[in-house]
Write a protein that holds these residues in place. Structure first.
Motif, PDB file in Angstrom:
ATOM      1  N   GLY A   1       0.796  -1.217   0.000  1.00 20.68           N
ATOM      2  CA  GLY A   1       0.000   0.000   0.000  1.00 20.68           C
ATOM      3  C   GLY A   1       0.832   1.273   0.000  1.00 20.68           C
ATOM      4  O   GLY A   1       0.508   2.228   0.726  1.00 20.68           O
ATOM      5  N   VAL A   2       1.879   1.325  -0.810  1.00 21.82           N
ATOM      6  CA  VAL A   2       2.733   2.515  -0.850  1.00 21.82           C
ATOM      7  C   VAL A   2       1.932   3.739  -1.283  1.00 21.82           C
ATOM      8  O   VAL A   2       0.931   3.633  -1.996  1.00 21.82           O
ATOM      9  CB  VAL A   2       3.939   2.326  -1.794  1.00 21.82           C
ATOM     10  CG1 VAL A   2       4.825   1.190  -1.345  1.00 21.82           C
ATOM     11  CG2 VAL A   2       3.475   2.130  -3.237  1.00 21.82           C
ATOM     12  N   LYS A   3       2.383   4.895  -0.859  1.00 25.40           N
ATOM     13  CA  LYS A   3       1.734   6.160  -1.213  1.00 25.40           C
ATOM     14  C   LYS A   3       2.610   7.036  -2.107  1.00 25.40           C
ATOM     15  O   LYS A   3       2.183   8.074  -2.578  1.00 25.40           O
ATOM     16  CB  LYS A   3       1.380   6.931   0.070  1.00 25.40           C
ATOM     17  CG  LYS A   3       0.434   6.153   0.992  1.00 25.40           C
ATOM     18  CD  LYS A   3      -0.880   5.841   0.304  1.00 25.40           C
ATOM     19  CE  LYS A   3      -1.856   5.106   1.228  1.00 25.40           C
ATOM     20  NZ  LYS A   3      -1.543   3.661   1.345  1.00 25.40           N
ATOM     21  N   LEU A   4       3.849   6.601  -2.320  1.00 28.66           N
ATOM     22  CA  LEU A   4       4.776   7.320  -3.186  1.00 28.66           C
ATOM     23  C   LEU A   4       5.543   6.317  -4.028  1.00 28.66           C
ATOM     24  O   LEU A   4       5.928   5.251  -3.541  1.00 28.66           O
ATOM     25  CB  LEU A   4       5.789   8.143  -2.374  1.00 28.66           C
ATOM     26  CG  LEU A   4       5.274   9.289  -1.510  1.00 28.66           C
ATOM     27  CD1 LEU A   4       6.409   9.788  -0.614  1.00 28.66           C
ATOM     28  CD2 LEU A   4       4.755  10.429  -2.386  1.00 28.66           C
ATOM     29  N   VAL A   5       5.773   6.651  -5.294  1.00 25.84           N
ATOM     30  CA  VAL A   5       6.735   5.912  -6.110  1.00 25.84           C
ATOM     31  C   VAL A   5       7.731   6.934  -6.642  1.00 25.84           C
ATOM     32  O   VAL A   5       7.398   8.103  -6.849  1.00 25.84           O
ATOM     33  CB  VAL A   5       6.078   5.145  -7.283  1.00 25.84           C
ATOM     34  CG1 VAL A   5       5.143   4.079  -6.747  1.00 25.84           C
ATOM     35  CG2 VAL A   5       5.354   6.085  -8.226  1.00 25.84           C
ATOM     36  N   GLY A   6       8.950   6.481  -6.843  1.00 29.05           N
ATOM     37  CA  GLY A   6       9.976   7.439  -7.238  1.00 29.05           C
ATOM     38  C   GLY A   6      11.125   6.778  -7.963  1.00 29.05           C
ATOM     39  O   GLY A   6      11.072   5.607  -8.333  1.00 29.05           O
ATOM     40  N   ALA A   7      12.192   7.564  -8.147  1.00 29.77           N
ATOM     41  CA  ALA A   7      13.377   7.081  -8.848  1.00 29.77           C
ATOM     42  C   ALA A   7      14.597   7.801  -8.313  1.00 29.77           C
ATOM     43  O   ALA A   7      14.509   8.929  -7.812  1.00 29.77           O
ATOM     44  CB  ALA A   7      13.241   7.304 -10.351  1.00 29.77           C
ATOM     45  N   THR A   8      15.740   7.136  -8.437  1.00 29.83           N
ATOM     46  CA  THR A   8      17.015   7.681  -7.986  1.00 29.83           C
ATOM     47  C   THR A   8      18.053   7.494  -9.088  1.00 29.83           C
ATOM     48  O   THR A   8      18.190   6.392  -9.629  1.00 29.83           O
ATOM     49  CB  THR A   8      17.509   6.949  -6.721  1.00 29.83           C
ATOM     50  OG1 THR A   8      16.590   7.171  -5.660  1.00 29.83           O
ATOM     51  CG2 THR A   8      18.889   7.444  -6.296  1.00 29.83           C
ATOM     52  N   ALA A   9      18.772   8.561  -9.410  1.00 32.61           N
ATOM     53  CA  ALA A   9      19.920   8.480 -10.321  1.00 32.61           C
ATOM     54  C   ALA A   9      21.174   8.674  -9.484  1.00 32.61           C
ATOM     55  O   ALA A   9      21.261   9.602  -8.683  1.00 32.61           O
ATOM     56  CB  ALA A   9      19.833   9.539 -11.413  1.00 32.61           C
TER      57      ALA A   9
ATOM     58  N   VAL B   1       0.812   8.185  -5.217  1.00 31.25           N
ATOM     59  CA  VAL B   1      -0.107   7.168  -5.726  1.00 31.25           C
ATOM     60  C   VAL B   1      -1.085   6.832  -4.605  1.00 31.25           C
ATOM     61  O   VAL B   1      -0.913   7.252  -3.461  1.00 31.25           O
ATOM     62  CB  VAL B   1       0.653   5.905  -6.186  1.00 31.25           C
ATOM     63  CG1 VAL B   1       1.572   6.213  -7.349  1.00 31.25           C
ATOM     64  CG2 VAL B   1       1.463   5.309  -5.017  1.00 31.25           C
ATOM     65  N   ASN B   2      -2.120   6.064  -4.943  1.00 28.60           N
ATOM     66  CA  ASN B   2      -3.085   5.702  -3.903  1.00 28.60           C
ATOM     67  C   ASN B   2      -3.580   4.275  -4.089  1.00 28.60           C
ATOM     68  O   ASN B   2      -3.149   3.562  -4.998  1.00 28.60           O
ATOM     69  CB  ASN B   2      -4.252   6.700  -3.862  1.00 28.60           C
ATOM     70  CG  ASN B   2      -5.029   6.734  -5.167  1.00 28.60           C
ATOM     71  OD1 ASN B   2      -5.366   5.692  -5.740  1.00 28.60           O
ATOM     72  ND2 ASN B   2      -5.320   7.935  -5.655  1.00 28.60           N
ATOM     73  N   HIS B   3      -4.509   3.894  -3.264  1.00 33.64           N
ATOM     74  CA  HIS B   3      -4.976   2.511  -3.232  1.00 33.64           C
ATOM     75  C   HIS B   3      -5.644   2.069  -4.530  1.00 33.64           C
ATOM     76  O   HIS B   3      -5.728   0.871  -4.825  1.00 33.64           O
ATOM     77  CB  HIS B   3      -5.979   2.344  -2.082  1.00 33.64           C
ATOM     78  CG  HIS B   3      -7.187   3.220  -2.249  1.00 33.64           C
ATOM     79  ND1 HIS B   3      -7.196   4.546  -1.864  1.00 33.64           N
ATOM     80  CD2 HIS B   3      -8.415   2.964  -2.778  1.00 33.64           C
ATOM     81  CE1 HIS B   3      -8.381   5.058  -2.147  1.00 33.64           C
ATOM     82  NE2 HIS B   3      -9.140   4.121  -2.693  1.00 33.64           N
ATOM     83  N   ALA B   4      -6.151   3.023  -5.292  1.00 37.62           N
ATOM     84  CA  ALA B   4      -6.884   2.675  -6.510  1.00 37.62           C
ATOM     85  C   ALA B   4      -5.973   2.342  -7.686  1.00 37.62           C
ATOM     86  O   ALA B   4      -6.420   1.772  -8.679  1.00 37.62           O
ATOM     87  CB  ALA B   4      -7.826   3.824  -6.895  1.00 37.62           C
ATOM     88  N   HIS B   5      -4.699   2.698  -7.595  1.00 36.16           N
ATOM     89  CA  HIS B   5      -3.784   2.463  -8.706  1.00 36.16           C
ATOM     90  C   HIS B   5      -3.389   0.985  -8.776  1.00 36.16           C
ATOM     91  O   HIS B   5      -3.026   0.381  -7.768  1.00 36.16           O
ATOM     92  CB  HIS B   5      -2.529   3.327  -8.561  1.00 36.16           C
ATOM     93  CG  HIS B   5      -2.795   4.787  -8.739  1.00 36.16           C
ATOM     94  ND1 HIS B   5      -2.338   5.745  -7.863  1.00 36.16           N
ATOM     95  CD2 HIS B   5      -3.497   5.457  -9.687  1.00 36.16           C
ATOM     96  CE1 HIS B   5      -2.722   6.940  -8.266  1.00 36.16           C
ATOM     97  NE2 HIS B   5      -3.442   6.784  -9.360  1.00 36.16           N
ATOM     98  N   THR B   6      -3.482   0.435  -9.967  1.00 35.72           N
ATOM     99  CA  THR B   6      -3.086  -0.952 -10.188  1.00 35.72           C
ATOM    100  C   THR B   6      -1.566  -1.044 -10.283  1.00 35.72           C
ATOM    101  O   THR B   6      -0.859  -0.024 -10.348  1.00 35.72           O
ATOM    102  CB  THR B   6      -3.687  -1.478 -11.498  1.00 35.72           C
ATOM    103  OG1 THR B   6      -3.133  -0.723 -12.600  1.00 35.72           O
ATOM    104  CG2 THR B   6      -5.206  -1.336 -11.493  1.00 35.72           C
TER     105      THR B   6
END
Length: 301
Positions: A229-237, A257-262
């Motif tokens: 149930g993450v609430k953030l997605v991100g990236a690192t360079a 992001v939220n619970h509705a995202h697949t």
């Protein structure tokens, strides 16, 4: 009937970097550093276009400075400017420095695997003139993107790499890269580089990965993130070192992001962030805006 002449076509602006150079300086902080650097440039009648500096401790800490300057007839003047800087900075202040003409783009090799979103984004931005780089080649352990890469006029090399022993593939990589590149970008290259390769290649390597590491390591990180149930997605360079995914960080970003995202939606949003973060990291490195200091970076944006 009155005839009017067509207005003359506007003049194409000259390349602003044609007579510009970038000077990177770092070392122990002390009084008079900025004045000493400016004095050398002033002696050569160079005009300072921009100047960024940082000290982590004004009482003998580390000093960092990025200076862009303009000088008519730069190509002819650069050797003498470099000599005077070496005398002033290396001998007088014990500072390390790097001086480079901005009109000469850095040469880069892009490594990729099956995922093409970061690779094609870099090639598209390069074609649009948004990245001041010369893409010397693309190397991939899969042939899936060969046609698309070559449509950009970029050489593509398929170098298979499987199993625990990567020595044959890395030997071929070193042959292709030798003397041809100034840095390497891993655009979702799903292979681990050996410490020997990193040492022998002798140029900086930039990697991009999702920011779930190390919380969601291994295969299917987005599926694991969805389950938590993450609430953030991100990236690192970051720059690549022998310590996997622990090199100095250049840039990071996240989206909510939220619970509705697949899982598919999480992957799409994650790919968007990866593209943006990697392109900024490549741009900043190409423009000498990043100074490595220990295991972190100073980034002059």
């Amino acid at each position: 009937m009155t005839l009017t002449q067509n207005a003359p076509a506007p003049l194409t602006p000259a390349d602003p970097t044609a007579d510009q150079a970038v000077l990177i300086v770092h070392g122990r902080d002390r009084t008079g550093l900025v004045a000493a650097i400016s004095a050398v440039l002033g002696k050569h009648e160079a005009n300072i276009v921009s100047l960024d500096q940082h000290s982590d401790n004004p009482h003998g800490g580390a000093f960092f400075q990025r200076t862009v300057f303009s000088k008519a007839g730069l190509e002819a003047a650069l050797p003498q400017i470099e000599h005077d800087l070496r005398v002033q900075l290396s001998e007088g202040f014990d500072l390390e420095y790097n001086l480079r003409a901005l009109s000469v783009p850095k040469r880069v090799a892009i490594f990729a695997s099956k995922a093409d979103h970061c690779l094609l984004d870099l090639l598209w931005r390069h074609r649009r003139g948004e990245l001041p780089i010369n893409v010397a080649m693309v190397i991939s352990n899969h042939a899936d993107t060969a046609a698309e890469v070559r449509s950009f006029g970029i050489p593509f090399f398929h170098v298979p790499s499987s199993g625990p022993d990567k020595s044959a593939a890395e030997a071929q990589h070193l042959t292709l890269l030798a003397g041809n590149v100034d840095f390497i970008v891993l655009a979702r290259y799903m292979q681990i580089l050996s410490g020997e390769f990193i040492e022998r290649v002798g140029v900086p390597i930039i990697n991009i990965h999702h920011s779930f590491l190390p919380a969601f390591i291994g295969a299917g990180p987005y599926a694991k993130a969805k389950q938590r149930g993450v609430k953030l997605v991100g990236a690192t360079a970051h720059y690549v070192t022998e310590d996997l995914d622990e090199g100095p960080i250049i840039e990071q970003d996240v989206v909510r992001v939220n619970h509705a995202h697949t899982v598919t939606e999480l992957q799409r949003r994650g790919a968007d962030v990866e593209r943006a973060v990697l392109s900024r990291a490549v741009l900043w490195h190409a423009e000498d805006r990043v100074i490595r200091h220990g295991n972190h970076t100073i980034v002059f944006q």
